[in-house]
Structures are given as C-alpha cells and as structure tokens.
Design a protein around this motif. Sequence first.
Motif, mmCIF file in Angstrom:
data_model
loop_
_atom_site.group_PDB
_atom_site.id
_atom_site.type_symbol
_atom_site.label_atom_id
_atom_site.label_comp_id
_atom_site.label_asym_id
_atom_site.label_seq_id
_atom_site.Cartn_x
_atom_site.Cartn_y
_atom_site.Cartn_z
ATOM 1 N N ASP A 45 0.922 -1.408 -0.035
ATOM 2 C CA ASP A 45 -0.073 0.026 0.176
ATOM 3 C C ASP A 45 0.768 1.162 -0.019
ATOM 4 O OD1 ASP A 45 0.685 -0.822 2.619
ATOM 5 O OD2 ASP A 45 -0.774 0.330 3.532
ATOM 6 N N VAL A 90 0.884 4.350 -2.408
ATOM 7 C CA VAL A 90 0.778 5.634 -2.057
ATOM 8 C C VAL A 90 1.733 6.521 -2.875
ATOM 9 C CG1 VAL A 90 0.897 7.213 -0.254
ATOM 10 C CG2 VAL A 90 -0.529 5.083 -0.174
ATOM 11 N N VAL A 124 0.582 9.058 -5.654
ATOM 12 C CA VAL A 124 0.193 10.453 -5.207
ATOM 13 C C VAL A 124 1.031 11.216 -6.002
ATOM 14 C CG1 VAL A 124 0.772 11.880 -3.305
ATOM 15 C CG2 VAL A 124 -0.551 9.603 -2.798
ATOM 16 N N TYR A 155 -4.210 9.973 -7.075
ATOM 17 C CA TYR A 155 -5.047 10.116 -6.002
ATOM 18 C C TYR A 155 -3.988 10.958 -4.950
ATOM 19 C CZ TYR A 155 -2.516 5.621 -5.946
ATOM 20 O OH TYR A 155 -1.777 4.764 -6.035
ATOM 21 N N TRP A 156 -4.813 11.273 -3.863
ATOM 22 C CA TRP A 156 -4.232 11.720 -2.619
ATOM 23 C C TRP A 156 -4.533 10.723 -1.582
ATOM 24 C CZ3 TRP A 156 -7.578 16.358 -3.988
ATOM 25 C CH2 TRP A 156 -6.576 17.147 -5.118
ATOM 26 N N ARG A 157 -3.377 10.524 -0.556
ATOM 27 C CA ARG A 157 -3.608 9.868 0.606
ATOM 28 C C ARG A 157 -3.473 10.970 1.854
ATOM 29 N NH1 ARG A 157 -4.786 7.504 4.353
ATOM 30 N NH2 ARG A 157 -3.923 5.586 5.631
ATOM 31 N N PHE A 168 -4.493 -1.487 0.894
ATOM 32 C CA PHE A 168 -4.675 -0.409 0.110
ATOM 33 C C PHE A 168 -6.291 -0.077 0.036
ATOM 34 C CE2 PHE A 168 -4.090 2.530 -3.766
ATOM 35 C CZ PHE A 168 -3.596 3.535 -3.160
ATOM 36 N N ILE A 224 -8.264 7.681 1.085
ATOM 37 C CA ILE A 224 -7.527 7.985 -0.373
ATOM 38 C C ILE A 224 -8.654 8.743 -1.282
ATOM 39 C CG2 ILE A 224 -6.481 6.719 -2.370
ATOM 40 C CD1 ILE A 224 -6.354 4.190 -0.561
ATOM 41 N N PHE A 239 -11.410 7.230 -3.783
ATOM 42 C CA PHE A 239 -10.774 6.267 -4.635
ATOM 43 C C PHE A 239 -11.306 5.081 -4.611
ATOM 44 C CE2 PHE A 239 -7.171 3.025 -4.935
ATOM 45 C CZ PHE A 239 -6.797 3.002 -5.982
ATOM 46 N N GLY A 289 -4.374 3.329 -10.522
ATOM 47 C CA GLY A 289 -4.380 2.884 -9.180
ATOM 48 C C GLY A 289 -3.625 1.690 -9.003
#
Lengths: 445, 1022
Positions: free
Chosen positions: A65, A69, A73, A78-80, A275, A287, A331, A405
Amino acid sequence: MTTLSLRALVVLLIAGSLVGCDLFSIDDEANPNGPALEDVLNNPSRDNILAVAAGVEASSRVDIDLYLVNVGVIGREYWRTSSADPRFTGDLLGKASSILDANTFYTTRPWNARYRTIRNANILLQLADLNASADGERLTEAEADYVRGFAKTWQAYQYLLNLNLTFENGLRFISPGEDAAGPVLSYGESLGQIAALLNEADGDLDGGDAFFGITDIAFANRALAARVAAYQGNFTEVLSILDSAFDVDGIGGAGLTEGAFHVFSTGSGDITNPFFLAPSSDVSDAILAHPSYAADITETDGRLDKVQLRTNGDGEPATATFDGLSTQFGFFVYKSNVDGIPIARNAELVLLRAEARAQTGDLAGAIADLNTIRTAVGLGDYTGEASQGAVIDEMLRQRRYELYGEGHRWVDVRRYDRLGTLPIDREGDDVWDRFPIPATENVGS
Amino acid sequence: MIHRYGWGTVTALLVALLAPATFAPAALAQDTPLTVSGQVTDAETGETLPGANVRIVGTQIGTTTDVNGRYELQLTPAASLLEVTFVGYRTREVSIPEASGTITLDIRLQEDVLGIDEVVVSGLASSVKRSNLASSVETISARELAEISTPQTLDGAISGKITGGVITSNTGAPGGGIAVKLRGITTINGESQPLFIVDGVILNNDAISNGVNAVTAAAAGGNASSQDNPANRIADLNPEDVESIEILKGPSAAAIYGARASNGVVIIQTKRGNAGGGVQFSVRQSLGFTTIANKVGTRRFTEETAVDTYGPDDPEPGATPEEIAQIEAGQQAIRDLFNQTGGAFTDYEEEFYGNEGLLSTTSLSASGGNDRTQFFVSGLIKDDEGIIENTGYEKQSVRVNLTHRFSSKFSADVTANYIRSTARRGLTGNDNSGTTFGVSLTSTPSFLDVLPNGDGTYPDHPLNASNPFQTRDLSTIEETNNRVLSSARVTYNIFQQNTQGLQAIVEGGVDYFSLDQDARFPRELQFYDDERDSGGLVGQSIQGRTNNLNANVRGALVHTLSLPEPDLFFTTQVGFTAFTQDQDVVTSAAAGLIPDQFNVDQAASLQTNQTRLTQDDRAFFVQEEINYADRLVGTLGFRAERSSLNGDVDQLYFYPKASLAVNVAEFPFWTTQTIDQLKLRLAFGQTGNTAPFGSKFTIFNPTSIGGGVGLTISGQRGFADVEPERASEIEGGFDVSGFDGRASLEFTVYRKVIDDLLLTREVEPSSGFTLETFNGGQLTNTGIEIGLSLIPVNTSTVRWVTRTSFWTNNAEVTELTVPPFRALGGGFGATFGQIQIEEGKSPTQIVGIDDRDGDGAADDGTFVLGDTDPDFQMSFLNDITLFRNLRLTIFAHWKKGGDNINLSELLTDLNGTSPDLDEPGGAARAAAFGVSAQQFVQDASYLKIREIGLYYTVPQEAIGGMLPYVRNLSVGVSANNPIIITPYKSYDPEVNNFGTQPVATGVEVTPFPTSRSFLFHLNFGL
C-alpha cells in the motif's frame, strides 16, 4: 551422637552438591516463538520449502500500500490524506519546501519489505539446492526447478518495484547466502539485471513442475519481462516476449482483468488488502481520487467507476478538502478489502503491445490494440490522428485510465519525460522524479 | 551438650584455618556468672521498646528485648560495652559498670530521625549498618512512601524520591507506568529497568501491550506495540504494605546481584508484625477527587478563521467556474458547520478531561504476636476514577506475613500476597487512524458540536474519523491482573558461640500473575462508518491473556567471627541462586463482530499472536566483609552467573566487587562530639545486563496466504554469540553527621562505564534484515549526589525535619562502532526531532532538521536541538510537627533542564486548534513544520509539589473518654501534584508516548493528561 551428626552432615553435603550440579546447569533451548533460520537450513525438507515459498508470496504484500501511495500520489492519481501523518500530502506532493526524506517511513518501509521478500526467496533458493542432499522427502528435479523459477521471478518483481521508486538512484542486488548486497547499480544496469533474472527464471519454470503457488507465476514472469523490456526501450524485445508467451490477440473484454495478483483474505494470519479504504472515508484517513481523473475522463468511459462521488448526508455531492487539496471523488479501484492487487494483468499486455507497435512504427496495429481496451470500457474505436505522436499520446492516456491505481502512471510519464504535464495542485508543490535510496543503506545517494 | 561440643570441634578447625593468630587462650574463669538486665525505652517519650537488639560488643552474644522492653544477658568475662540497636533509633553503646552479681542497666534510645543508624542490605544474605556502608544506598521509608498522601500505585510513590534517579511517568493514565533510570543511561537496547525484589522474590516488572494498536495503528504492522500505553507491573504492589525500599543505585553496591543488576536494584521489604503489645489494628481511609492538573487551552474561531482553517483555499486566478463552484461549496460547508452552533465556544478539553473522579482507598491491617510468632495481615480496597469518564483504577490486595521462631536456632518467615488490579486507561497517545481521544480532540475545533446527544446517540464528527465521546462511552479498554506473590525464608543457626556463628539461609519465592486485557470496540462507533458503507469489517475485539511465572531460590551460608583483640569482625557468605521465568502472551484481535458480541470467535476475522519467553539464570556468590572496630570496613566479593539468554549458556560471567569504608570518627584521635560520624568511602563493582530474550536467534515469522501457512524471515538478524553488557562503577564519597543527630550530609561521586553494549543497529535493509543485535560500544556516566538532612528546630512544640537532595549525571557515548542511529522509541524521524545515539555525544541528545540559513527550505541538514537529560535535579522534603499533633509534610521536586519532543502541539497546529494560532508566534511555529524540528524541542524543566499532607493526631486524652477502644486517631488532608510549574507547553513534562524505553523519554503525542488529586484521610488504630 557426634558421629550421627557428622554422618548427617556428610550425607547432606553430598546430596547438596549433587542437586547443586543439576541445578546449576542450563538447557540451551530453542526459541519457542518461531523456527530458527539455521534449523530450517539444516532441514531442507519439502514441507519447509513449501512454507518458505508461501512466505515469499505472503511477505510480498507487506507495505504494498505504501508503494502504491508513493507512486500514485506523486503521479497525481490520488491523494492519501491523513490527519495523523501530514507527510502524505506534504513531502510526497512537494508542498512548499518539503522534500522526500531518505530516512522516513514512505522511503524505508516499502524498500525494506521488498528486500525482506528477496531474502526469503534467497533462502528458498538455498533450500532448493540443499534439498537434493536432504534426509527426508526430496523434490523431483522438475519441482526444484520450479522452486528456483518461482523464487527468482518474485525477486525480479521485488527489485523492479524498488527500482521504480529510486529510478536513476539505482538499486543493489544480493545473491543467496550473502550477508550484504552488492554495490549500487545504475538504473540501466539494474533493469538489465532484472531482465536477466526474469529470463533465468523463465528457463527454470519452463522445465519446472508447477506444484504449488497461488499467483500465476509463469504469467507474471513473462508479463514483467515485457514490462521491463518496455522500460528499457527495447520494443522489439517487448513484441518478441509477448508473441512467444501470450496470445495477446485473444485478449479482450472481461479477460482484460485477468492476470497475476496479490491475493488477500480475512483468514486467520492472513492480511486484507492494505490499500483498501472506503471511497467515502473521512478525510482524516482516506484515499481521495485526484480531481483530474474525473475531470479529464471521456464522458462515456466506464472507468469512471474507479472513483466514487462523495456525498453529504443528503446525498448531494460533497467536496472533500484536506491540507489545501479538494476533490469530490473517493478512490474506488479496489472494491473491498479482499480485492487482489495486480502484479500484471492482460490489459497491460495489450497496452504494452500497443506501445511497442507504436514505437516500432506499426501504428495500425497499435490502434487496434488500443481499440481492444477502448471497446471494453464503452468507448468507441480510436478516431484521433494516426501519427506516431498521437498514438503514443492515446496509448499513455489508455494506460493512465486502464491501469489507474495499479502503480503505473508516474513511471509512464517519467519514462516519456512528461513529468511536467502532471497537474500541480497547490502553489509551490513539486513533482518528484525519484526517491532517495534509504539513508540506512549508507550509500549516500 | 555433646552435640554442641561436636560442632565446636568443627568450628575450632575452621577458626584455626581462618585466623590462627587469633586463637588466644580463653580468659580466666569467673567464679560467679555476671548478668546484666534492664529496660530499653524511648528517650523522649519513655515508651518501652520491645524487640530491640542488645549485644555485647566484640562478641556474638546478644538478645532482644521482650514485650516490656526488658532484656537479660549473661556477660562474658571481657565484656565492657553493650550495644543497643533498634529500627528507627540511634544505636547506643553503653559501658557495663564494674560489678559482680546482677547488674541493672536501663538504656534510653534517641529517635533516629535522619536515618543515620539504619541497617541496609549489603550482600544477598546479610545486612550492614548504614554507618559502615561503603556505597550510597537510598532508603525510602513507609512514611515517605505512602503516608504523606495516598499514592495510586507504588511506582508513582517513588517519583523524585531517589537521589540519583531520573524517574519519569509515561502517562497520566490511571494505573501507573514509569521509567526509572538510576545514575544515568545504562543500556541502549537492553533491559533498562532496575531489578525489583520484594521480600526476596524477583518481581516481574514487564509492561505488556494490550494490542489496541490494531485500532490505533500507531505502529503499523502487527499488534504488539510500545505505543499502547502499557503500565509496568510493579504498579500492582500495595504501597501501604511496604515497610521500606532500599535502592542500590549502581554496580558498586549491586554487584552481588550480578547479571541483572546493571540498572540498580530496588529491594522492597514489606511490613512485619510486632513482638509485643497485643494485636494492633489499623484502619486507614482516604477519600478525595482527582482533576486535570494543567490545561493547554484551545483556539477560539471566527467564521473567517474557521473557513480559512478547514475549508479549501480560495480559487487561484484562472480557475474554471466548476472549480470555483467546488471550492465555494467546500467553504460554505465549513461556514454551515460554524453557524450550526452559532460559533459557540465549547471547551473540549474541559468537556473531555474535566471529569472530577472520585478516589477512595480503604486499608485495614492487623499486626501482633509474641516473642516467637509475629504476624502482619493487611487488606486494601482502592477504587479510583480518572479525569476522563470511564477510566479508572481499582485494586484489592490481601497480605499475610508470618514470622516464627521455632527455636533459638531455627526461624522462618513467610509472606503471601494476593492482588487483583483493574485499570481502565482509555485510548490515548499516538494513532494513525484518528481514533485515540487525544488525536481526535486535536481535530475538534471549539465551534463544532460533537457532545453526546443525551439519548445515547452521538453526532458524527465531521472533521475526524471518530467522535471521541462516543469512543469513550461505548468502548471498553480494561485490563485485570490477578497476581500472587509469595516468599519464604528459613534461617538456621548451625552453631553459635561466643566468638563465631554459622547460619544457613534458604530463601525463595514465586511471583505469578495472569493478566486479562480486554479491548472492545462495538460496531456503532463512527470510525467504522467506512467499513459499514463498504461492507468491511465492523467492530473489533482485542483480547490479551498473559501468564507469567517468576520463581527464584537462594541458599547461603553466613559465617561470622569476632576477634576481640584486635577488634575484628568477619562476615563470610557463600551461596547459590537460581532464577527462572516463564511467560506466555496470547493476543487475539478479532474484527467484523456479530452485533453486541465480543468473543473473538464471534467475528469475521481473527488475528492471533502468541509470544513465549523463558529465562533461566544460575549463579553463585562469595563475599567477605571485614570490620575493624567499626573504623575500617572492607568488603570483597564476586558473583559468577550464567543465563539461558546468553549465546553460550554454559559460560560463567564473573562480577567482582570491593569496597572500603573508613569511619574517621571512630578512631581514638577523634574527640569532637559535635561531629559524631565522619565516614570516607570508596567502592567498586561490576554488574551485567543480559540480552533481551531471543537476541541470539534469527527466526521466521509465521504468515498465511490463500489458506496456507508460510514462513517469512524476521527482519531482525540474531546474534548467536550474544553476551551480557558489563557495567563497572567506582564511587567515592563521605558521610558526615553530628549535632546530636540533627544534621547529616552525604556526598557521592561516581563514574560508571558500560562496555559490550547490546546494540541493535539498523543494517542495510538490502540485506533483507533491518535490525541486528550485537555487543559493542561503551557508555560512560559520571555524576554527583548530595543529600543534606537537618533538624533545624527540635523543641517540644515544634519539630522541623528537612531533607534536601541534589543530583546530576552526565552521560556520554564514549564508543560506538556503528553510525549514529535513532534510539529505540526515540521519536519519529529527523523531521520531528529524534533521540540519536552518536559517538562522543550524550545518548539522550535530540537531533532534527533545522532551517539554519533561514531560507525556508529543509536542506541544511540535521543539528543537535536539545537533550532529554536534565541538568540537575533537586528534591525537598520538609516535615513540620507542631505540638506533637499537627504534622505538615511537603515534598517538592525540581528538575532543571531536559527537553521533550512535543508533538501534541504539532497535531493541534496541523489541525488548527492550537490556542495561539491566531497570533504571529503560533502561526510561524505551525509554518515551520517540515523545515525545522526546533519548535517541537521544548524545555521540560519543572518544579512540582508532588505531595503535601497535613495531619492532626487527636491527643490520647481527648479520645480516651469518648472512644475507649481507639488507640490512636488522626485526620488529615493531602494533595498529589497540587502545583506544577513548568515552561513546557503541554499537560505534563513527564511523558513518553513509547512507554518505558532504555534511552528515550519525553516524546509526547497527545497523552492521557496528568491529574492532581485532593484527599481527606481518617486513620485510626484499635
């Protein structure tokens, strides 16, 4: 009386010294909490080999995960967001003056976990060699070959994931039985090593007897080999691997999602997909899909279901905001906590062939492959310009959406030298092109 | 008689071997045997003193006073001096008048207020007068421990009371949790806590995690976590049972305890019955309340600052209309939240930590006996609430101590103690899931309304994963320990003659406990919303079970020999000890619960971990003490020890000791009476510290995939040849006392060097391992300890006793064969500041990034930003008695210097709730995150009034008439932590998110706030 007392004393002294001797010795006991490495190496039984092999598959999932990330990212997929750890939206996005830290969890943990799996696979290779002289049940030659191919394929995959992070900072390789890894090799040398390891493993698997394993390791081996060849820019090699190992023309529709996966379960001792976080998760631990994913998508593209519109209590769309970042989408690539994470799957094979064809001038072939992807998600055939540049653009676009992803976009834009095209969300943010080698390696990258 | 002569032959041989020169002819026979008898009384009150020891100086002939304080002794021909000793009184020597027949000699003893003449443990089987001791041994009396106020746990009761100790509580949570460091840092990765011995039983002081990491995810990957806020198990003991605590602070005093004594030894003696005066009952009741000691404060918002903090940033030029609309909607959402409450200010600190918890402790004891059998029986019921609702601490304890003298040769001492303790410590500290109380509160701005609705429902927290009020009310986080401590000691005088004696002592005990840890997180909790929406695993139950057995046995022979001319006294002891430990920890974490069910089989997913630990140690020891007329006292000895934790289990490690005390005031040339004791002392000793269990193994961890089991190599590479650490200490100093026992000064300097340090270094992770243990490196501690005790006023109306201590320690990593690394539990990385082990530096230095060139970029490297170790500490104990009935005791503790890493403030900064964020200073601090760690490193100096007690003893005359059965009656009020003065910007400078660690302290992440308590006491005796 005197003699009686003296006799009693003598008896007591003798008894005492005997008991004393016994009391004074200590047994050298084995560790009750797990088998010791030397015990396993001393007993290279079939059962131990199977257990260590399962350990390779299991440990390859640890901190996967964090890898996703990192690459997702920075690749602006996506953003975590996490209220407990600001570094996901700070360091990884290059917020203000933040930089990537060589000694913090996002750098060290995925790196360490991959090398741990490599060590486990090296032990497996040692066991496969030792088994020939084991006392108990032995492997057949074909089984031993399969074990070797299995171990080497996993190692190649683990090396590749770390190399994706460190890029031109390079990588270190370690052989079975060695205490320490070798010197840092350059990106190009490292890719060459990985390719060689995969080919060696392919040879082992070819003659091997696939008598265990959950992941389709033969599939993974060739798919990864094709991917590595693409990373090397060796597109004729990509085509040759795909041609010899797969029936790419036969792939389409639902078959695109098949491949080799990390598997998860809620079983005892097993782990769930690390994740997976519900797309509606609170921003304090979520996420969030990058807004550009939905903003840039073609309206009819079925892959919009890889993100989910976040809503408020009344069912109206709600903007999630965290650390100066805003999006309306969560996400949703992994639909549950037992969804598998792809190592490689058929869609990538099709896209790799499209890429290789485009790069080698077979634009029509490339477009045909891209159309395989497009039709599966409800888009019509490709109608854009048929120049090499345009087809490559379309290929990268399809990779972006198809492999969303799964850890690809950052690597893709990097190898096409397009990091500059990634959106900047906040003033002063940076797009990194590589991670430092962890400080604990003491190599001073 | 024949029997006796038989022994005499053996003895004569022994003596001939040991000291042939002294085998002088016996003195002339006396015609009539001389007898001396009399009564021993308190010089001030005239009370008789039963149980006092009366001995003829230069011989082993002695007796103890009976219930009436009377004694009678047959005199030897050469007898000229009687020595009278009694616990709590100054020792007196009285010359025997020249006379024949029966001599009457009454002796009056002065109270030893300053403890000058007390007796302390020196070897494993013998004790020595403090005035003859060659090393500094700290004693904490029952009075200082549990009678100023009512401490919740034993560990809390010793804070600040050990000169030379750095004692830090890790959390304010009910149920204790401290780190004790005596004379500096003694290990970097080994066991760091002193050896606790209660009535000869080696106590388990482990801190066992309850596995809530499965919820908090404070430490990712696995259930065991040092961030679960575990309490040390020493907390189980009932402080009111303790008669005294002796602390052997370093190897020079503790060498005879061998391979587990590097961190010092804490020897706890529980109370015994009295020989005379019938059965005495004592009832002690305290009632009070607890409240948060110190609040941090919280930010006040305006609509504008709320939107600014929690809403999206204003659109940038060139934003699309959709983007602008999206941002405006986001900002409107925050505006709505703000206006929902009309911007009302809720002080969530007060709402959450403002509980005024009730404290109640009832204890009853009975003690009594005759000159053959004495007993002490006690019971305790404690029920304390915490400053957070649903937290608290309960304890029930029963103890029976029996001493019986079967004959003049044979006596036995048996103790048995059952304890049940229950702690509800809440969910505080670090997390990565927004679930702990502390982290949740940092993201709860004062304008929100997340208070309970009153009908059992809770509003969803819009800005955090959990509503802390809901978590607090609906979850259960509880641990219950059932513990049995029992010991027996048998003493047999093999023979006893005028000049020598041989005694056999066999002592052993067990410490068994069964700890249940129960953490339940029901399905309703907000932080399962995501799982609920997605069909994930809702609800968790984490059940931990620990069984631990410690058992130890010790056998020793003690030979004493007195030689009148010159006045020499030899004490020889040889012995054997064995220790074994067996621990089994099973933690099951279940997720996906059936509604309202919490058994771990009522769940969709179950993770179970089992960790077993065994240890076997064997040792023998020899010690010789030579006392020349109390003028020169020398000791030599060694212990040889082997342990199953060492790489080579058969290897014996030797730990020598040597010491010399010179009592200058005992020499004939010393004539001044003003100074009646001047002692110079020098001591050397070595001790060890065995490797943590399992250090010698490289193991596989079990794993599972696809329904099959697998083996994954552990990240820790074992070290097959692991050896114990070795600490060598030399200490010297002097003790002076005088002015009629009204002043005493103790001064000690020491230098302690630890070699073969057990280091766990990070290895290059490309090897597949991340850590390995090895022996290497060296630590050096030097320090000074000064204790000054005075009785400035001592009249019949006012007595003022004061004790002031000063201590300081300077530690340095003098050799390190590895690159600098972060200490275990020493923070979260250079961005936040971390405690870094580095050659030539203090082991407690804090290193982090800092923007030295002021360019706003984090590229200047790392710098030393502080040090957790204090510059010095002082403690002040003042005890004032007025008219004999009113007694005021104040205990203050000053720690000067020493920094913490305050990450609570970072979290309130990041989540916009720090009280000063609207001021330039606060805003600048918040902005510095990521480029500097300096702002987290904060001065953790403090001055604490730790305990204050005021008691009134109702005069005997006053109660005599009303309550005929009441022997004594006192009432009092007391407070714990009434005053804390500190520049540190959080609840309490005493904190550690990582619990008890070898080096690290002071890393703060939203801990359970420290409380203060106020108590009312009623004590009476029947």
